[in-house]
Design an enzyme around this catalytic site. Structure first.
Site, mmCIF file in Angstrom:
data_model
loop_
_atom_site.group_PDB
_atom_site.id
_atom_site.type_symbol
_atom_site.label_atom_id
_atom_site.label_comp_id
_atom_site.label_asym_id
_atom_site.label_seq_id
_atom_site.Cartn_x
_atom_site.Cartn_y
_atom_site.Cartn_z
ATOM 1 C CB SER A 618 -0.951 -0.042 1.197
ATOM 2 O OG SER A 618 -2.001 0.884 1.036
ATOM 3 C CG ASP A 704 -6.712 -2.455 -3.393
ATOM 4 O OD1 ASP A 704 -7.412 -1.773 -2.606
ATOM 5 O OD2 ASP A 704 -5.480 -2.540 -3.295
ATOM 6 C CG HIS A 742 -5.804 -2.514 0.451
ATOM 7 N ND1 HIS A 742 -5.188 -1.871 -0.610
ATOM 8 C CD2 HIS A 742 -5.134 -2.103 1.571
ATOM 9 C CE1 HIS A 742 -4.201 -1.115 -0.157
ATOM 10 N NE2 HIS A 742 -4.149 -1.242 1.160
#
Length: 769
Positions: A618, A704, A742
């Site tokens: 991320s 995501d 995610h």
């Protein structure tokens, strides 16, 4: 168009997939940029999806020689896991709750039994997955369960199924529970269920004892579920088109959702909402938060028409609220960068009216408060570690009473040591009804997490510790005796902790700042500069990248890999100032800290300069891209998970999910030329050079919502345009989960397979089998 992915998967592909170049022009602040792959930011373009499938086929072809290693890794992960297991029971109201897992089953199930005595936790044992007992009725979905009666020498109580993850996941490629709430009377269960990975949920309400689904009408809700005091209403959230939680709604169970009532709407796009229930059950707490400012609203769970704002928002006033019966704990930063702990009435107030109880010292950060009828626990960071303090309520100096119930008199807290107030002023805790706090002891270098503390009348606080080497360990601290009881240490078959060591070390950053690292490796490792290593980092949003115990790490440690976690600026490990030094126009500190931490491992002879891997996800994926651009020669291989690598392009588009709320973290490049050029100087896609890069794997997921899969897809194309890598020795690869979010795919077996896929690539590049 790339071509048919099915054909690609069944034939030899001569070269990496290359997307068409479709030049487009970006103009901001008189800066003209021609981009060849901006068209790939369209998630719904069939050519983009076809390209992603082609990338997967290319990945599989180039890692086919790792099939045996991947299989061995999955086998090792399973071997280090007690698949048939049971959690420590936790009390919620009049019931004890625990989860069970079974060998061969991907998801856990939740069970419960009635409380006979609040202080006596039931003994529950791991048992095989089986058929229901004769005459027994399976609850909540009909999954076969083990006998409801105690087994010989086993459980001391019968159990009732609350919900079964494996049943709810049937027929789904993805399954996750985003929120869970149990009605105050224990009759109903509310679940927020995600079956795609996009973090939009369906509300499922069921009757626990019968298993009957009461309703499943509400769709596309957000995080957070709270029942009203009478259990007839569920409070939930909605997101706007930018995936910002902006509304709180009240749904009366059994009625048409069209009749739901809007309780609160946050109109400022910088702010998003988070909801929760006070431990005394009296209040729905609504925190409206930007990156720098907070406003908290309390709605009565008895009558939501009764509500108030604790303190009107004021720029850069960051505060959180914990209801403590007759008063409010408030943690705030008005006078202290590390935050103060204060006491306030259950009513609107201003910071001038808040009574200070305690204050964070240099390098400390007060992070959260948990209030109970007779005591409270402060979570805070000190010396880079998470710690807990217990505050007893002073008898006769205020009341933790709810609905006329008087608190029992504490018998004293006698844990390790009393805390001396950090300021030189008179300690005012007693004046607000709270005594001198004590530290709750815990293992050094461990990550501490509060768990299972739902009950207002509790006489203990439960917490979990873990580290790179210590498995999840569950403890209970008694307010009466000051003693810590270990309830369970998660069993890890075949794991010998004594074979490994862990410690903190300090790397010197370019500007002279000392950067802490958590390091673990085999105890018999030498420092002759020949060892493989893996360094991991994050460094954003004031998130502390504390070390976790992950069974897959054992496979690395056993192979002699040195593990390091870099606690770089931009995270929260060393306090709020540490975060401030790694955000906005100081963001480059995050990237140079990571590079300097990696160099430190090589310089001290702990890791071979040609065998160092790096990994982050991320915002940590942004870190991977930026650090690799800064020092491509430093790493042999880089794994960027769901990476935020097209940062400038994303932050320039306010229509994209979460963008406006991110401006207080990165700056607003739309309005500020200075921010624009600063972000352009580090955004990974903007700064790829014509040099040899490490081998790179970008892993992502189609669904995501936080970081679009199109970001790494575009980044990989730019890398292939410029990098001088040998396609075989240092491949640049992408793998995209087609059913995941995610956090990737769901279910432990799919996650094991995903992690084996990633680690096999990393290990191969650093010369480890």
């Amino acid at each position: 168009m790339i071509g048919d992915a099915i054909k690609l998967a069944s034939m030899t592909i001569p070269h990496p997939p290359r997307a068409a170049k479709k030049p487009s022009t970006r103009i901001f602040h008189d800066d003209v940029v021609v981009e060849n792959y901006q068209w790939m930011r369209n998630e719904n373009d069939p050519d983009v999806l076809e390209h992603v499938r082609a990338e997967n086929a290319w990945f599989e072809q180039n890692t086919a020689h790792l099939a045996d290693l991947r299989a061995r890794l999955v086998s090792e992960f399973a071997g280090y896991t007690k698949e048939t297991d049971v959690s420590v029971p936790r009390r919620i109201g009049d019931y004890w709750y625990w989860t069970r897992t079974w060998e061969g089953k991907a998801y856990p199930a939740l069970f419960r039994c009635a409380v006979e005595h609040p202080a006596v936790r039931p003994q529950v044992m791991a048992r095989p997955y089986g058929e229901p007992a004769a005459g027994a009725e399976p609850a909540a979905g009909g999954e076969p369960v083990v006998d409801g009666e105690p087994a010989a020498g086993g459980d001391s109580v019968p159990e009732t199924g609350v919900y079964y993850g494996n049943v709810l996941a049937e027929g789904q490629d993805f399954f996750a529970v985003g929120a869970r709430a149990i009605s105050p009377d224990g009759r109903l269960l509310a679940l927020a269920v995600d079956t795609s990975g996009n973090e939009y949920f369906t509300l499922r309400i069921s009757e626990i004892d019968s298993g009957e689904v009461v309703e499943e009408k509400l769709e596309n809700i957000g995080y957070g579920l709270v029942f009203s005091a009478d259990g007839r209403v569920v409070f939930y959230t909605r997101m706007d088109d930018a995936w910002r939680t902006y509304q709180v709604w009240a749904h009366r169970i059994g009625e048409d959702p069209a009749n739901d009532r809007l309780l609160f709407e946050e109109k400022d796009e910088l702010f998003s909402l988070a909801i929760g229930r006070s431990r005394d059950g009296q209040w729905l707490m609504v925190h409206s938060e930007s990156r720098t400012t907070t406003e908290v609203h309390l709605f009565s769970t008895v009558d939501p028409e009764r509500y108030f704002t604790v303190c009107e928002r004021s720029a850069d006033l960051d505060y959180s609220v914990e209801v403590a019966g007759d008063g409010l704990f408030i943690i705030h930063n008005r006078d202290n960068i590390g935050f103060d702990l204060a006491w306030a009435p259950v009513a609107p107030s201003t910071p001038d009216e808040w009574v200070k109880i305690d204050g964070a010292g240099d390098g400390e950060r007060f992070t959260g408060m948990s209030a109970f009828r007779d005591f409270a626990v402060l979570a805070y960071r000190s010396g880079g570690q998470m710690r807990l303090r217990a505050y007893p309520r002073v008898a006769g100096a205020g009341s933790g009473a709810v609905a006329g119930v008087e608190p029992t008199e504490p018998t004293g807290v006698t844990a390790t040591e009393p805390i001396t107030p950090n300021d030189t002023e008179t300690h005012v805790a007693a004046a607000s009804g709270w005594g001198t706090p004590v530290v709750i002891p815990a293992e050094e270098l461990s990550t501490i997490t509060l768990w299972g503390n739902a009950n207002w009348d509790a006489r203990e606080v439960n917490f979990m510790t873990e580290s790179l080497l210590t498995p999840d360990s569950f403890h209970s601290y008694s307010i009466d005796t000051g003693e810590v009881t270990t309830l369970k240490v998660t069993e890890v078959p075949g794991y010998d902790r004594g074979k490994y060591v862990q410690y903190w070390a300090w790397a010197r950053a370019t500007d002279g700042t000392e950067i802490p690292l958590t390091i673990a490796h085999r105890a018999d490792l030498d420092r002759q500069g020949k060892n493989p290593g893996l360094i991991e980092g994050y460094g954003s949003y004031e998130i502390s990248n504390d070390p976790w115990f992950v069974t897959s790490n054992i496979s690395l440690l056993e192979r002699g890999v040195v593990l390091a976690v870099a606690h770089i600026r931009g995270g929260g490990e060393m306090g709020r100032a540490w975060y401030d030094q790694g955000k906005l126009l100081a963001k480059r500190n995050t990237f140079t800290d990571f590079v300097d931490s990696a160099r430190y491992l090589v310089d001290i002879g702990l890791v071979d300069a040609d065998r160092l891997a790096a990994e982050g996800g991320s915002a940590g994926g942004l870190l991977m891209g930026a650090a690799t651009n800064l020092a491509p020669e430093l790493f042999r291989v880089v794994h960027a998970r769901v990476p935020f690598v097209d940062a400038l392009t994303t932050i320039l588009d306010p229509s994209l999910p979460l963008t406006v709320g991110e401006w207080e973290e990165w700056g607003n490049p739309v309005e500020s030329a200075e921010v624009y050029h600063y972000m352009k100087s580090y955004s990974p896609t903007e700064n790829v050079r014509a040099v040899e890069y490490p081998a790179i794997l970008a892993s992502t997921s189609v669904n995501d919502i936080r970081v679009s899969f199109t970001e790494p897809t575009k980044w990989i194309q730019v890398l292939r345009d410029y990098a001088t890598n040998d396609e075989v020795k240092r491949p640049i690869l992408q793998y995209t989960e087609l059913a995941g979010g995610h956090a990737g795919g769901s279910g432990r077996y799919r996650r094991w397979e995903n992690r084996a896929r990633q680690l096999a690539f990393i290990l191969d590049q650093i010369g480890v089998d």
